[in-house]
Design an enzyme around this catalytic site. Structure first.
Site, PDB file in Angstrom:
ATOM      1  N   ASN A 207       0.895  -1.144  -0.208  1.00 27.39           N
ATOM      2  CA  ASN A 207      -0.047  -0.068  -0.007  1.00 27.39           C
ATOM      3  C   ASN A 207       1.007   1.361   0.058  1.00 27.39           C
ATOM      4  OD1 ASN A 207      -2.590   1.346   0.533  1.00 27.39           O
ATOM      5  ND2 ASN A 207      -1.384   2.042   2.045  1.00 27.39           N
ATOM      6  N   GLU A 208       0.547   2.040  -0.959  1.00 21.78           N
ATOM      7  CA  GLU A 208       1.154   3.498  -1.005  1.00 21.78           C
ATOM      8  C   GLU A 208       2.834   3.373  -0.839  1.00 21.78           C
ATOM      9  OE1 GLU A 208      -1.087   6.282   1.249  1.00 21.78           O
ATOM     10  OE2 GLU A 208      -2.929   6.206  -0.198  1.00 21.78           O
ATOM     11  N   PRO A 209       3.720   2.516  -1.577  1.00 21.77           N
ATOM     12  CA  PRO A 209       5.091   2.614  -1.161  1.00 21.77           C
ATOM     13  C   PRO A 209       5.752   3.994  -1.420  1.00 21.77           C
ATOM     14  CG  PRO A 209       4.498   1.754  -3.433  1.00 21.77           C
ATOM     15  CD  PRO A 209       3.301   1.965  -2.834  1.00 21.77           C
ATOM     16  N   LEU A 211       4.989   6.605  -0.264  1.00 21.68           N
ATOM     17  CA  LEU A 211       4.846   7.309   1.171  1.00 21.68           C
ATOM     18  C   LEU A 211       5.517   6.390   2.389  1.00 21.68           C
ATOM     19  CD1 LEU A 211       1.205   8.662   1.078  1.00 21.68           C
ATOM     20  CD2 LEU A 211       3.345   9.861   0.680  1.00 21.68           C
ATOM     21  N   HIS A 307      -4.589   5.293  -6.122  1.00 21.55           N
ATOM     22  CA  HIS A 307      -5.749   6.087  -5.184  1.00 21.55           C
ATOM     23  C   HIS A 307      -5.902   7.526  -5.805  1.00 21.55           C
ATOM     24  CE1 HIS A 307      -4.030   3.326  -1.745  1.00 21.55           C
ATOM     25  NE2 HIS A 307      -4.619   2.621  -2.561  1.00 21.55           N
TER      26      HIS A 307
END
Length: 536
Positions: A207-209, A211, A307
């Site tokens: 998920n959202e690497p 960040l 996203h």
């Protein structure tokens, strides 16, 4: 001359009186035509765009897909169900992932995943997506963590994709390792693989690497490089495909516009890493994953995972505000969906301030896929346009889903905030408009509105019963809108209108009359409504 002047004045006054009366009584503000083109090729509608993320109240929404994801999943330890909150809450490790799990599952490894599978089974949700861990370490012991809590100590466990030893259905919780293939084998034994009724149909590459260096800085100190992201993605995706070749793989879970563009880096750094040949990071990612397929002979990326949280603002200057009595703020929310498809629309946001090179988004995404990795599907595994407690949120939600159908998007799951009743109701008007499980349809028919800014139309045919379904979103704020639906050579015997409006989140049949004459339908839509017409 005098009599002629009086006559003109009288005619003008009569006209103005009629117009004022019409607007004050809400007769209609526009006369709009919606035309259907049955000769144009139909498009298959993926039911999985009507999805939710885990923890949404399944007593309020009837989805067709569920995703288990979010920041907590990056450091989720399937063996003991511990997870770390990262920057969301003091890097705290605890049992949060068990907070909504059935009591009988809480003592089992992988309880969070098993609980989603059970939710899907009980509520007849056909598609489930599970996020797997790719950052390298997962949580192990409760409490607030900091730099002093070494990754080599008891507070964390190292993630290894391949165990290279016998799998255990009762994993060793004391070896400081967590094995991804052992997790997949465990789930396969418990609920089956993707080709079973209860197994997960898809897996996401974390998920959202982009960040991680912020959200999970204790396990990813520096920003991940594009090269490392590809390397990690390939290794995890191959582990998934080795275990379950039919499962869909989603990646790279980009957090938003700046991640699509540069993986969250500044432009100078991107240039120094030879990204100049690509228009945006998505091109690089697609090409590299396509190269892997060519070299290894297997597709490791099935779905491009993005996203999307709108950045559009109204006159108040606040994104997804709650000024539901401000016309400009209402329009900003409703029109924000246009950034996905309308080249003539410019939202008020930092994105347009910096050029909005990649808007409208959906045509740009498809062009990149066609050029760099044909056949890749599109997903929005997190999104939100706000307005969960207001009818404007329902209209934006309905338009979003209709646009996804038009652009043949594969999957979407709303990340619902604390109160999302109107957004859930907008999903229901596609999936369960009558409370009996009746849905929108599976084949999209081309339609057009003479004024899409006021009324948007989405038309589908249901192969199971042959009925025609027309969803109309009326974005006029204060007045009714008269709509004439031109069916072309088709005729209609009867029509029922199911409505979602400002009176509440319960979908109900409208009292307004529907005039039918041969191949034309005339209906007056109430202001700010989502309408689902079912035609015989």
């Amino acid at each position: 001359m005098y009599k002629k002047t009086l006559l003109l004045r009288g005619t003008f006054l009569a006209f103005m009186t009629f117009m004022i009366s019409s607007f004050s009584t809400g007769l209609f503000a526009n006369d709009i035509t919606v035309s259907l083109d049955f000769a144009a090729p139909k498009k298959a509608i993926s039911p999985y765009i009507f999805g939710i993320n885990d923890r949404a109240d399944l007593n309020k929404v009837s989805p067709k897909s569920i995703r288990l994801g979010g920041n907590r999943m990056t450091a989720y330890n399937w063996e003991n169900n511990k997870s770390n909150a990262g920057s969301d809450w003091k890097n705290h490790t605890d049992d949060y992932m068990l907070s909504n799990v059935r009591p009988q599952l809480k003592r089992q490894p992988g309880a969070a995943a098993l609980n989603v599978a059970q939710d899907a089974k009980e509520h007849n949700v056909p598609y489930t997506l599970l996020t797997l861990q790719m950052a390298g370490y997962v949580a192990n012991k409760d409490g607030e963590k900091g730099p002093k809590n070494s990754l080599d100590g008891d507070d964390w466990c190292k993630v290894v994709n391949r165990k290279n030893a016998d799998f255990l259905l009762r994993p060793d919780k004391n070896d400081h390792f967590v094995y991804t293939d052992e997790f997949l084998n465990y789930l396969g034994n418990k609920i089956g693989k993707s080709d079973s009724q209860s197994g997960f149909k898809a897996y996401a590459l974390d998920n959202e690497p982009a960040l991680w260096s912020h959200t999970h800085s204790l396990i990813q100190k520096d920003k991940i490089s594009a090269e490392d992201l590809i390397s990690k993605s390939v290794d995890l995706a191959k582990t998934i495909k080795d275990f379950d070749p039919k499962a869909d793989v989603f990646g790279p879970s980009l957090f938003g516009y700046s991640a699509y563009d540069r993986l969250g880096y500044d432009w100078d750094l991107i240039q120094s890493k030879n990204f100049y040949k690509y228009d945006w990071f998505i091109d690089y990612y697609l090409e590299k994953m396509a190269e892997v397929e060519k070299s290894q002979g297997v597709r490791l990326l099935d779905v491009l995972d993005l996203h999307y949280y709108t950045e559009a603002k109204g006159s108040c200057g606040v994104r997804t505000c709650s000024h539901f009595d401000n016309d400009d703020c209402i329009k900003a929310r409703i029109n924000a969906v246009r950034s996905l498809y309308d080249a003539n629309y410019k939202e008020k946001s930092w994105i347009t301030d910096t050029g909005a090179r990649h808007f409208p988004l959906l045509p740009k995404l498809q062009a990149s896929i066609d050029k760099y990795y044909p056949g890749t599907k599109i997903a929005f595994t997190e999104y939100n346009f706000g307005g969960g407690t207001d009818i404007s949120g329902a209209i934006a939600q309905a338009d979003f889903l209709g646009v996804l159908a038009e652009y043949e998007v594969y999957f979407a799951s709303i990340w619902a905030f604390d109160k999302a009743e109107y957004q859930f109701a907008a999903i229901n008007i596609f999936t369960d408009y009558d409370g009996q499980g009746s849905g929108f349809g599976d084949s999209l028919i081309k339609s057009s509105s003479s004024d899409d800014y006021t009324v948007s139309s989405y038309v589908a045919e249901n192969s199971s019963d042959g009925k025609l379904h027309i969803i109309l979103t009326n974005k006029e704020i204060h007045n009714k809108t008269r709509v004439t639906i031109d069916l072309g050579k088709q005729s209609c015997k009867a029509a029922v209108n199911y409505v979602l409006d400002k009176s509440g989140t319960k979908i109900h049949q409208a009292n307004s009359k529907i005039k039918i004459k041969g191949n034309k339908i005339v209906i007056d839509l109430e202001p700010l409504t989502v309408n689902h017409l079912v035609l015989d």
